[in-house]
Enzyme design. Structure first.
Site: not given
Ligand code: GLA
Length: 658
Positions: A394, A457
């Site tokens: 990520d 998200d």
């Molecule tokens: C980002 C990602 C999420 C999750 C969070 C964890 O927002 O897009 O899917 O993994 O980080 O901190």
């Protein structure tokens, strides 16, 4: 006559909102905001989306609501409103990244609009006359690009009304949950994809999912040299040295019958995730409240609910598992919430499931834990030693160290981890997560990803789900085996992004749409819910093998929208057997026209949609099967009609018969 005129004058006077009730100010931040939809995170009263003081261009506002595009809110003014006032703008917490637009709508008309705003646009005052308006809507759109970083403030927002309160109007009324899928039968049924793959010489594990009454005997004939199968569980393990494609005859037998199927095992380089990964991830439920017990309980529940026999197999730990410091030797360790991560991985494997983990190419993850920056090989080695089968990588903290704004600079960290993964002796599915930046779908496969997030998200609202899901068509050409577009995880069941969870805010019809659309999109299916609290309705949604088969189809095509008009869309996915799966969605609203983004009319409950089969590529006669009901609808030529619930779907498989 005189009396009639008097009544008419009085009625007009009242109709203009000139009742004798005193004028009252109702602040947006004291209204019922449970129906205010946000495209990301949660709305906050007197705070921004990230819970900072509401700030626009350096000015802090005491009152108002922080939301995120696409944000929608409708209220019932019933003609008693007089003025709506606010100061709007992008919150300072997202410097240089947002572009969005505010709208105020009344009775299907745009009353005010901001024009595109970024973080450098000065705060804009809103002061509009809302006399006579019956339904008023507040909207923040993504400004026509995407919702990333669109943190929007309705600062100092308030209504002047002659009346006491203003009622919020939900956009969709949640009906009772209803189960369409027939119960699983006693006779064996072999589920899961028709193909799976691994790298030569690396540990192989694949569990053949089979539903039906136990005891059951499972036989796999013609397994490649190096593999063997446990006949009681259907778990194949071992190592295959020789590259190649192996056709395995799988049979399952119990007292109620017998089933047979061919499973293709492909041994070669980068042959993981030949169909979209299916499983569970800790983020949409526990987020940083995740711990070892919760992960173990989720794995156990995957088995006890029988989900493993429908192909659900990954148990993925997201952020917040890491200790805050590396060891002196540079080793990344789990924190105190994971006292025995290797033991956890062993337990998950002993169940026939696989396990995944999370990191960032940056110095820190999104939640502020150490990322893998400059420790890539070391971390890949650590995960391999623990027995990890999947890594979600990520971007987050990498924005602090990215060299420049070029495509190469954005690709670089993903290439570095690819190389590291290639050097360890374990197959680890590689999931890129960088929210779709620089059109990742066009190059995710080139840098060695098996899947890549295409969006920010997801949240548990129709707004979030539909704006993400129905915008995936541009990514379709890039999907294929070991190359999946990831529109983010599922928001069914109990979700919450923290220690306390609540049922998803999606209506039952919206949940049918969610699974149907994600299946058509060949999206990874990662549950994000409390696995110990799966009710019959949620289980029905995730155990329909004919629906899952659309997602897991070995051809690996992603659906495209072949019909898009007036509140309805038909998405069509080509399948390996020459048939097509089609989702007929009654979205009821547009994602672009501000007025059409709202449901203004009460009683929008369902709509009869006539599907033009020629538009879906069927010139002659064909059979249509309802996949949720697992029922033939009959033979059709030209068109077929279906009644689709508001925000719901009819999901069918269409096969040409001439
Ligand atoms: C980002 C990602 C999420 C999750 C969070 C964890 O927002 O897009 O899917 O993994 O980080 O901190």
């Amino acid at each position: 006559m005189k009396r009639a005129i008097l009544i008419a004058v009085l009625a007009a006077f009242l109709g203009m909102g000139c009742s004798t009730q005193p004028v009252k100010t109702v602040w947006l931040d004291e209204m019922d905001l449970s129906t205010m939809e946000t495209g990301w995170g949660s709305n906050h009263v007197k705070k921004s989306v990230d819970r900072n003081p509401l700030t626009i261009n350096g000015t802090v506002y005491e009152r108002g609501v922080g939301t995120h595009a696409i944000s929608k809110y409708m209220v019932d003014l019933g003609g008693k409103g007089r003025r709506f006032m606010a100061t709007v703008g992008v919150d300072d917490e997202v410097k240089g990244k947002a572009s969005l637009e505010f709208f105020v709508l009344g009775d299907k008309k745009i009353l005010w609009q901001s024009g595109i705003m970024t973080d450098t646009t000065a705060a804009l005052p809103v002061d509009i006359d809302i006399r006579g308006v019956k339904k008023l809507a507040l909207l923040v759109t993504d400004g026509g690009d995407n919702i990333n970083f669109d943190h929007a403030n309705w600062a100092d927002a308030r209504f002047e009304i002659r009346g006491d309160t203003i009622l919020a109007l939900p956009q969709a009324v949640a009906g009772e949950p209803y189960i369409l899928t027939p119960p699983v039968g006693d006779a064996p049924r072999i589920n899961g994809p028709s193909v799976t793959g691994a790298t030569p010489g690396r540990p192989f594990m694949y569990k053949i999912p089979v539903t039906g009454k136990r005891p059951m005997t499972i036989i796999a004939a013609n397994l490649p040299a190096g593999l063997s199968m446990d006949p009681a569980t259907g778990v194949i393990t071992g190592k295959v040295k020789q590259e190649g494609e192996y056709l395995v005859d799988v049979r399952a037998k119990n007292e109620a019958g017998e089933a047979a199927r061919t499973l293709k095992i492909i041994i070669g380089k980068h042959k993981l995730a030949l169909t979209p990964p299916m499983g569970w991830n800790s983020w949409n439920n526990w987020a940083c409240a995740v711990d070892q017990e919760k992960v173990k309980a989720s794995a156990d529940a995957m088995v006890s609910h029988g989900l493993i026999e429908h192909g659900w197999c990954y148990i993925n730990i997201d952020d917040c598992w890491q200790s805050s410091e590396r060891t002196k030797a540079g080793e990344l360790l789990p924190n105190e919430k994971f006292p025995d991560i290797k033991g956890l991985a062993d337990h998950v494997h002993s169940l026939g499931l696989k396990i995944g983990i999370y990191s960032s190419p940056g110095p820190t993850t999104c939640a502020g834990y150490p990322g893998s920056y400059k420790f890539e090989l070391r971390d890949a080695q650590t995960w391999a030693n623990w027995g990890m089968d999947y890594i979600k990588y990520d971007w987050c903290g990498y924005s602090r160290v990215v060299e420049d704004n070029t495509l190469e600079a954005y690709q670089k960290p993903y290439r570095v981890m690819r190389e590291a993964l290639d050097r360890v002796d374990r197959d680890i599915v590689y999931s890129l997560c960088q929210y779709g930046m620089k059109d990742v779908s066009a190059w995710g496969a080139e840098v060695g990803g098996d899947l890549w997030r295409t969006t920010g998200d997801i949240g548990d609202s129709w707004n979030s789900l539909s704006s993400i899901g129905f915008a995936q068509d541009k990514n379709s050409p890039y999907a294929g085996p070991s190359a999946w577009n990831d529109p983010d995880m599922l928001v069914l069941g109990y979700v919450g992004w923290g220690a306390s969870l609540s049922p998803t805010r999606l209506t039952p019809d919206e949940q049918y749409s969610h699974i149907s659309l994600w299946s058509l999109l060949a999206a990874p299916l990662l549950l994000g819910c409390d696995m110990e609290r799966l009710d019959d309705f949620t289980l029905n949604l995730i155990t329909n093998d004919e629906v899952i088969a659309v997602n897991q189809d070995a051809l690996g095509k992603q659906a495209v929208p072949l019909v898009r008009e007036d509140g309805m869309e038909v998405w069509v996915k080509e399948l390996e057997d020459g048939s097509k799966a089609a989702g007929v969605f009654y979205t009821g609203s547009s994602n672009t026209d501000p007025v059409e983004m709202f449901n203004w009319d009460e009683g929008k409950t369902s709509r009869k949609i006539t599907v033009d089969l020629a538009a879906l590529g069927f010139a002659g006669k064909c059979t249509v099967r309802d996949l949720w009901r697992q029922q033939e609808l009959g033979a059709f030529t030209g068109t077929f009609d279906t009644e689709v619930p508001f925000h719901g779907v009819t999901l069918v498989k269409i096969t040409a018969t001439e």
